[in-house]
Design an enzyme around this catalytic site. Structure first.
Site, PDB file in Angstrom:
ATOM      1  N   ASP A 166      31.527  -7.333  -8.533  1.00 20.16           N
ATOM      2  CA  ASP A 166      30.232  -7.093  -7.888  1.00 20.16           C
ATOM      3  C   ASP A 166      29.965  -5.589  -7.753  1.00 20.16           C
ATOM      4  O   ASP A 166      28.840  -5.116  -7.948  1.00 20.16           O
ATOM      5  CB  ASP A 166      30.181  -7.764  -6.506  1.00 20.16           C
ATOM      6  CG  ASP A 166      30.320  -9.287  -6.621  1.00 20.16           C
ATOM      7  OD1 ASP A 166      29.982  -9.839  -7.686  1.00 20.16           O
ATOM      8  OD2 ASP A 166      30.773  -9.913  -5.645  1.00 20.16           O
TER       9      ASP A 166
ATOM     10  N   ASN B 187      26.566 -10.068  -2.120  1.00 22.98           N
ATOM     11  CA  ASN B 187      27.499  -8.973  -2.435  1.00 22.98           C
ATOM     12  C   ASN B 187      26.943  -8.045  -3.517  1.00 22.98           C
ATOM     13  O   ASN B 187      27.102  -6.823  -3.433  1.00 22.98           O
ATOM     14  CB  ASN B 187      28.857  -9.533  -2.883  1.00 22.98           C
ATOM     15  CG  ASN B 187      29.674 -10.020  -1.699  1.00 22.98           C
ATOM     16  OD1 ASN B 187      29.509  -9.546  -0.575  1.00 22.98           O
ATOM     17  ND2 ASN B 187      30.542 -10.978  -1.933  1.00 22.98           N
TER      18      ASN B 187
END
Ligand code: ATP
Length: 296
Positions: free
Chosen positions: A243, A42
């Site tokens: 992320d 991610n």
């Protein structure tokens, strides 16, 4: 200079359930989805979507080849991914009618990294390059040591927390990106201000980004401290907020922008991610982030 994400790749098996399976019970799921996941994957996709040319190193088994395709479809360079004779790391996620979940994780190939794989990968990188890592693979301490010995800038997102982290050579980490829980665990303190005070004293060469969900984010080093409020959003799913923030923040830093600029862009990008469902698909592209910033 190159950006390498050295981390985990996971297959997330998500089962919508009427209720969680009980002892001795066998029940059918209401639906099933197989989703590309893993903190490493991610964050590599977030960097790439932000515009950063990104390499990903890590390990998968035969069942995870679609993860490599997924990374490639997002322009991530996968030349340093290893194919191992073990299952790909995966999670079995039950989600009940209330949206609660319970999860089994199997580390699989993510837990099979070897010192030879680390050295082989890092032989393609040099002083001045950047390496972003998390705590979902084995060999974390070795990755930090080997990279910092070469003069590679090490960025650590110590997620998920584990006791082992405390024995890692954290003084060799240049950048830390932490959420509030990770900040508390690493510093032993309770408030963001106390956490940052303690961390810059313990790691005087460290640079700390502390994200506080809807409360915003701090940057601190031993000379300065900055605060970035979050960008207001209709939050529907905060998966990948951190992320996305990480990807946009470090793309801006590698592009030579000041920290305040990087924080602002990262906050705008993360506010878009929380307004959408899912992980990688919720990470925005730069034109969307620009639009958001212009509307502020
Ligand atoms: P996750 O594990 O869910 O990816 P995290 O715990 O690593 O997230 P957070 O501190 O929750 O990271 O969030 C990172 C950043 O995302 C925040 O600093 C903020 O800019 C943005 N953000 C998070 N939640 C919200 C929200 N509800 N509204 C607007 N922005 C948000």
């Amino acid at each position: 200079m190159k950006m390498l994400v050295f981390g985990s790749l996971n297959i997330d098996h998500v089962y919508q359930m009427d209720h969680f399976v009980r002892t001795g019970e066998t029940i059918a799921s209401l639906s099933y989805q197989k989703i590309e996941g893993g903190k490493g994957l991610n964050q590599a996709i977030a960097l790439s979507k932000a515009g950063q040319h990104t390499h990903m190193a890590g390990a998968i088994g035969q069942d995870g080849l679609f993860l490599r395709d997924f990374l490639q479809s997002h322009q991530v360079d996968t030349a340093h991914l290893q194919l191992l004779p073990s299952p790909t790391g995966h999670a079995m996620i039950q989600v009940d009618r209330e949206g609660q979940n319970c999860i089994i994780i199997h580390g699989g190939a993510n837990q099979c990294l070897s010192r030879a794989m680390i050295d082989g990968t890092l032989s393609h990188f040099e002083a001045g390059d950047y390496l972003l890592m998390q705590n979902e693979t084995n060999q974390g301490a070795e990755i930090i040591r080997a990279a910092s010995e070469k003069g590679i800038h090490v960025i650590l997102n110590p997620s998920p927390l584990s006791d082992a982290l405390h024995s890692w050579p954290l003084e060799q980490v240049e950048w830390f990106i932490l959420n509030e829980i990770e900040g508390a665990a690493l510093s032993g303190k309770n408030t963001p201000a106390e956490m940052l005070d303690a961390l810059v004293i313990r790691y005087p060469r460290g640079k700390f980004v502390l994200t506080l969900g809807a409360e915003g984010a701090y940057y601190a080093d031993c000379q300065q401290r900055l605060f970035q409020p979050s960008v207001p959003a209709q939050a529907v799913d905060t998966t990948a907020a951190g992320d996305t923030f990480t990807g946009y923040f470090f793309h801006a830093i590698l592009s030579g922008h000041p920290i305040a600029f990087a924080l602002r862009r990262a906050a705008a990008a993360a506010s878009i991610a929380v307004s959408r469902k899912g992980a990688a698909p919720s990470i925005p592209y730069p034109d969307e982030v620009e639009e958001k910033l212009q509307a502020l």
